[in-house]
Write a protein that holds these residues in place. Structure first.
Motif, PDB file in Angstrom:
ATOM      1  N   GLU A  40       0.853  -1.185   0.000  1.00 31.42           N
ATOM      2  CA  GLU A  40       0.000   0.000   0.000  1.00 31.42           C
ATOM      3  C   GLU A  40       0.889   1.234   0.000  1.00 31.42           C
ATOM      4  O   GLU A  40       2.057   1.183   0.386  1.00 31.42           O
ATOM      5  CB  GLU A  40      -0.914   0.020   1.234  1.00 31.42           C
ATOM      6  N   ILE A  41       0.339   2.337  -0.444  1.00 27.62           N
ATOM      7  CA  ILE A  41       1.060   3.603  -0.421  1.00 27.62           C
ATOM      8  C   ILE A  41       0.293   4.607   0.416  1.00 27.62           C
ATOM      9  O   ILE A  41      -0.918   4.474   0.621  1.00 27.62           O
ATOM     10  CB  ILE A  41       1.276   4.178  -1.837  1.00 27.62           C
ATOM     11  N   ILE A  42       1.026   5.601   0.932  1.00 21.01           N
ATOM     12  CA  ILE A  42       0.395   6.749   1.575  1.00 21.01           C
ATOM     13  C   ILE A  42       0.604   7.921   0.636  1.00 21.01           C
ATOM     14  O   ILE A  42       1.726   8.372   0.413  1.00 21.01           O
ATOM     15  CB  ILE A  42       1.013   7.039   2.951  1.00 21.01           C
ATOM     16  N   TYR A  43      -0.478   8.392   0.058  1.00 19.70           N
ATOM     17  CA  TYR A  43      -0.421   9.438  -0.968  1.00 19.70           C
ATOM     18  C   TYR A  43      -0.961  10.728  -0.363  1.00 19.70           C
ATOM     19  O   TYR A  43      -2.010  10.725   0.277  1.00 19.70           O
ATOM     20  CB  TYR A  43      -1.258   9.013  -2.176  1.00 19.70           C
ATOM     21  N   SER A  44      -0.228  11.821  -0.548  1.00 21.60           N
ATOM     22  CA  SER A  44      -0.624  13.087   0.075  1.00 21.60           C
ATOM     23  C   SER A  44      -0.719  14.212  -0.939  1.00 21.60           C
ATOM     24  O   SER A  44      -0.025  14.206  -1.963  1.00 21.60           O
ATOM     25  CB  SER A  44       0.377  13.484   1.170  1.00 21.60           C
ATOM     26  N   ARG A  45      -1.582  15.152  -0.628  1.00 22.75           N
ATOM     27  CA  ARG A  45      -1.687  16.390  -1.396  1.00 22.75           C
ATOM     28  C   ARG A  45      -1.818  17.545  -0.403  1.00 22.75           C
ATOM     29  O   ARG A  45      -2.551  17.439   0.579  1.00 22.75           O
ATOM     30  CB  ARG A  45      -2.898  16.354  -2.325  1.00 22.75           C
ATOM     31  N   SER A  46      -1.082  18.618  -0.668  1.00 19.86           N
ATOM     32  CA  SER A  46      -1.133  19.780   0.212  1.00 19.86           C
ATOM     33  C   SER A  46      -1.894  20.916  -0.460  1.00 19.86           C
ATOM     34  O   SER A  46      -1.564  21.301  -1.590  1.00 19.86           O
ATOM     35  CB  SER A  46       0.279  20.258   0.572  1.00 19.86           C
ATOM     36  N   LEU A  47      -2.891  21.432   0.224  1.00 17.48           N
ATOM     37  CA  LEU A  47      -3.609  22.617  -0.237  1.00 17.48           C
ATOM     38  C   LEU A  47      -2.982  23.831   0.439  1.00 17.48           C
ATOM     39  O   LEU A  47      -2.717  23.808   1.651  1.00 17.48           O
ATOM     40  CB  LEU A  47      -5.096  22.531   0.121  1.00 17.48           C
ATOM     41  N   ARG A  48      -2.758  24.895  -0.325  1.00 20.11           N
ATOM     42  CA  ARG A  48      -2.033  26.053   0.181  1.00 20.11           C
ATOM     43  C   ARG A  48      -2.951  27.274   0.287  1.00 20.11           C
ATOM     44  O   ARG A  48      -3.764  27.527  -0.608  1.00 20.11           O
ATOM     45  CB  ARG A  48      -0.830  26.347  -0.711  1.00 20.11           C
ATOM     46  N   PHE A  49      -2.781  28.013   1.391  1.00 19.96           N
ATOM     47  CA  PHE A  49      -3.662  29.141   1.693  1.00 19.96           C
ATOM     48  C   PHE A  49      -2.824  30.349   2.117  1.00 19.96           C
ATOM     49  O   PHE A  49      -1.799  30.203   2.784  1.00 19.96           O
ATOM     50  CB  PHE A  49      -4.632  28.780   2.820  1.00 19.96           C
ATOM     51  N   TRP A  50      -3.277  31.516   1.737  1.00 15.06           N
ATOM     52  CA  TRP A  50      -2.619  32.757   2.151  1.00 15.06           C
ATOM     53  C   TRP A  50      -3.682  33.764   2.561  1.00 15.06           C
ATOM     54  O   TRP A  50      -4.749  33.832   1.965  1.00 15.06           O
ATOM     55  CB  TRP A  50      -1.780  33.343   1.012  1.00 15.06           C
ATOM     56  N   GLY A  51      -3.367  34.532   3.607  1.00 14.66           N
ATOM     57  CA  GLY A  51      -4.293  35.565   4.055  1.00 14.66           C
ATOM     58  C   GLY A  51      -5.240  35.104   5.143  1.00 14.66           C
ATOM     59  O   GLY A  51      -6.165  35.837   5.513  1.00 14.66           O
ATOM     60  N   LEU A  98      -3.059  22.600   4.305  1.00 13.85           N
ATOM     61  CA  LEU A  98      -3.822  21.441   4.763  1.00 13.85           C
ATOM     62  C   LEU A  98      -3.324  20.237   3.972  1.00 13.85           C
ATOM     63  O   LEU A  98      -3.428  20.220   2.740  1.00 13.85           O
ATOM     64  CB  LEU A  98      -5.326  21.640   4.531  1.00 13.85           C
ATOM     65  N   ARG A  99      -2.773  19.269   4.675  1.00 14.82           N
ATOM     66  CA  ARG A  99      -2.284  18.062   4.015  1.00 14.82           C
ATOM     67  C   ARG A  99      -3.367  16.988   4.076  1.00 14.82           C
ATOM     68  O   ARG A  99      -3.839  16.617   5.147  1.00 14.82           O
ATOM     69  CB  ARG A  99      -1.011  17.549   4.690  1.00 14.82           C
ATOM     70  N   ILE A 100      -3.765  16.499   2.903  1.00 15.98           N
ATOM     71  CA  ILE A 100      -4.742  15.416   2.808  1.00 15.98           C
ATOM     72  C   ILE A 100      -3.971  14.149   2.443  1.00 15.98           C
ATOM     73  O   ILE A 100      -3.293  14.110   1.407  1.00 15.98           O
ATOM     74  CB  ILE A 100      -5.809  15.699   1.736  1.00 15.98           C
ATOM     75  N   SER A 101      -4.046  13.129   3.268  1.00 20.47           N
ATOM     76  CA  SER A 101      -3.299  11.891   3.036  1.00 20.47           C
ATOM     77  C   SER A 101      -4.247  10.709   3.002  1.00 20.47           C
ATOM     78  O   SER A 101      -5.134  10.578   3.855  1.00 20.47           O
ATOM     79  CB  SER A 101      -2.258  11.664   4.137  1.00 20.47           C
ATOM     80  N   ALA A 102      -4.037   9.840   2.009  1.00 25.39           N
ATOM     81  CA  ALA A 102      -4.870   8.643   1.876  1.00 25.39           C
ATOM     82  C   ALA A 102      -3.973   7.428   1.743  1.00 25.39           C
ATOM     83  O   ALA A 102      -2.928   7.475   1.083  1.00 25.39           O
ATOM     84  CB  ALA A 102      -5.781   8.758   0.663  1.00 25.39           C
ATOM     85  N   LYS A 103      -4.395   6.334   2.335  1.00 23.48           N
ATOM     86  CA  LYS A 103      -3.680   5.060   2.222  1.00 23.48           C
ATOM     87  C   LYS A 103      -4.481   4.147   1.305  1.00 23.48           C
ATOM     88  O   LYS A 103      -5.682   3.953   1.498  1.00 23.48           O
ATOM     89  CB  LYS A 103      -3.502   4.415   3.593  1.00 23.48           C
ATOM     90  N   ALA A 104      -3.800   3.623   0.286  1.00 23.77           N
ATOM     91  CA  ALA A 104      -4.489   2.794  -0.704  1.00 23.77           C
ATOM     92  C   ALA A 104      -3.479   1.906  -1.408  1.00 23.77           C
ATOM     93  O   ALA A 104      -2.262   2.024  -1.201  1.00 23.77           O
ATOM     94  CB  ALA A 104      -5.219   3.677  -1.717  1.00 23.77           C
ATOM     95  N   THR A 105      -4.001   1.026  -2.256  1.00 24.80           N
ATOM     96  CA  THR A 105      -3.115   0.102  -2.969  1.00 24.80           C
ATOM     97  C   THR A 105      -2.364   0.767  -4.104  1.00 24.80           C
ATOM     98  O   THR A 105      -1.326   0.283  -4.539  1.00 24.80           O
ATOM     99  CB  THR A 105      -3.924  -1.084  -3.521  1.00 24.80           C
ATOM    100  N   ASP A 106      -2.873   1.892  -4.605  1.00 25.33           N
ATOM    101  CA  ASP A 106      -2.206   2.582  -5.708  1.00 25.33           C
ATOM    102  C   ASP A 106      -2.601   4.054  -5.696  1.00 25.33           C
ATOM    103  O   ASP A 106      -3.529   4.469  -4.995  1.00 25.33           O
ATOM    104  CB  ASP A 106      -2.568   1.944  -7.055  1.00 25.33           C
ATOM    105  N   ALA A 107      -1.877   4.850  -6.491  1.00 26.24           N
ATOM    106  CA  ALA A 107      -2.095   6.296  -6.502  1.00 26.24           C
ATOM    107  C   ALA A 107      -3.482   6.664  -7.009  1.00 26.24           C
ATOM    108  O   ALA A 107      -4.100   7.616  -6.513  1.00 26.24           O
ATOM    109  CB  ALA A 107      -1.024   6.969  -7.360  1.00 26.24           C
TER     110      ALA A 107
END
Length: 432
Positions: free
Chosen positions: A177-188, A220-229
């Motif tokens: 399994e992989i841990i796949y993450s995406r970061s959302l970026r905010f200013w202000g 905000l980091r969103i991380s999901a664990k799954a078998t593939d991306a």
């Protein structure tokens, strides 16, 4: 089942070297879906290293060491590990042969102290080092525990990890399994304010959402664990859309996006151009913009107007306004913006004037006070006041000021190009 990273080297504790190895390994473990909850940095001291090993070996199944594999007396990793598990060191002739050959390729003769690098714990396997002289080991000193050692040189470690360690881990059943993450970026928006808006999302289990802040922005980091991306992305995408909708204009991009790149894309899409006038940032804003490949399509140039004479002579700032309101004021920021816009004949003019410190502040105009001016296509001018405080330090105030200017422009561009809700406190007036 989890892993722990132990980085060995007094130079890291002293702050002489940035510990980039731990960051790299953490990212790699996530890609393999291997959880890790602890990282340790320990100096070149065998007793303290043994204490760290004892703790790690009691709670994880994989221990990854970096550093301490060189030929000098303070390189103690292998011998300390062997001593902890009560196993003798064995000199490997094949390692000596490899080191001798590498020295010969460089026109040098192997010195006697390099033989130390050929000593590995009895029963351990060699983890080859294709580029350097210090090999690592892969060792299972007892059932349920695997140890990897790597040199501290990042380029050597990266290759050893990808060519040998990763295939080994996968052969042992890790990495399914992989841990796949995406970061959302905010200013202000501050971290606490954003966290309050999206609080229910912190209770999710897969994917998870976690906030972190730094240098003026929040992520905000969103991380999901799954078998593939693909499967992980399918879990992340709906949550991502909901968070972006909640944040509105405070959201500006994902992962490696920068405000300069986002602004550039918006300007290019609109077929519009930008010029800048800088005082306290000293060219930092222009540097951010020109770091983007192809920025000459929309960024035409700027003026660094530290002296009032430059503000007056090149940008058309009124001397009487400088005298009455001071260089750090809304009216001067506005005149700088419209002045550079007209001087360079661009669609937009963006200006910054402020007090970056550490001196120059007063009770009414403290260090960290920054005014940003923005002149638009119809010669309307908007001014923004920011108070970044003294605690940030001069270089960080300059950095956040430049990004705040870009963010103010981004919001105006997005309002025009992608109409949406939200209001912006500003002062607007027309100047010709």
């Amino acid at each position: 089942m989890s892993a722990e990273i132990i980085c060995v080297g007094t130079e890291m504790l002293l702050g002489d070297i940035l510990n980039s190895n731990a960051q790299y390994l953490a990212q790699q473990l996530a890609q393999l879906g291997i959880p890790h909850y602890y990282q340790t940095v320990v100096g070149d001291n065998p007793d303290r290293l043994k204490e760290v090993i004892e703790i790690a070996a009691s709670r994880v199944q994989i221990i990854i060491f970096t550093g301490g594999l060189g030929p000098t007396p303070d390189d103690l990793t292998c011998e300390t590990i062997a001593d902890f598990f009560g196993v003798p060191l064995i000199e490997r002739a094949d390692i000596i042969e490899d080191i001798t050959e590498k020295f010969a390729q460089r026109g040098r003769v192997m010195s006697a102290n390099n033989r130390k690098q050929a000593l590995i714990p009895q029963g351990a396997e060699i983890l080859p080092n294709p580029t350097g002289t210090a090999p690592g080991i892969i060792w299972q000193p007892r059932p349920g525990l695997t140890i990897f050692t790597f040199p501290g040189v990042p380029s050597e470690m990266y290759r050893m990890w990808t060519e040998t360690a990763v295939p080994f881990l996968k052969s042992q059943g890790w990495g399914k399994e992989i841990i796949y993450s995406r970061s959302l970026r905010f200013w202000g928006i501050g971290e606490s304010a954003l966290a309050e808006k999206v609080a229910p999302y912190f209770d999710l289990t897969n994917p998870t959402v976690a906030p972190y802040a730094g240098k003026g922005e929040v992520r905000l980091r969103i991380s999901a664990k799954a078998t593939d991306a693909t499967t992980a992305e399918a879990l992340i995408t709906p949550i991502e859309k909901q968070l972006i909708e909640i944040a509105g204009l405070d959201y500006y991009g994902i992962d490696n996006d920068t405000l300069a790149a986002v602004v550039g894309n918006l300007l290019r899409s609109a077929g519009e151009t930008l010029s800048v006038a800088e005082s306290c940032t000293g060219g930092g804003l222009g540097q951010m913009l020109t770091e983007i490949s192809g920025s000459s399509d929309y960024f035409w140039g700027g003026v660094i107007s530290y002296a009032n004479s430059v503000k007056i002579g090149l940008l058309g700032v009124k001397a009487e306004d400088l005298e009455e309101f001071g260089a750090v004021s809304a009216t001067v920021a506005e005149q700088m913006a419209i002045g550079v816009k007209n001087r360079l004949s661009t669609t937009w003019g963006l200006s910054i004037t402020g007090i970056a410190g550490p001196t120059g502040g007063t009770q009414t105009k403290p260090v960290g006070l920054v005014y940003i001016g923005l002149a638009g296509p119809g010669n309307e001018v908007i001014s923004f006041e920011h108070r970044f405080g003294t605690i940030r330090g001069r270089s960080l105030i300059r950095y956040v000021s430049a990004n705040a200017a870009l963010d103010n422009l981004r919001r105006q561009l997005q309002k025009r190009l992608v109409p949406q809700g939200g209001s912006q406190k500003s002062k607007v007036k027309s100047q010709n």
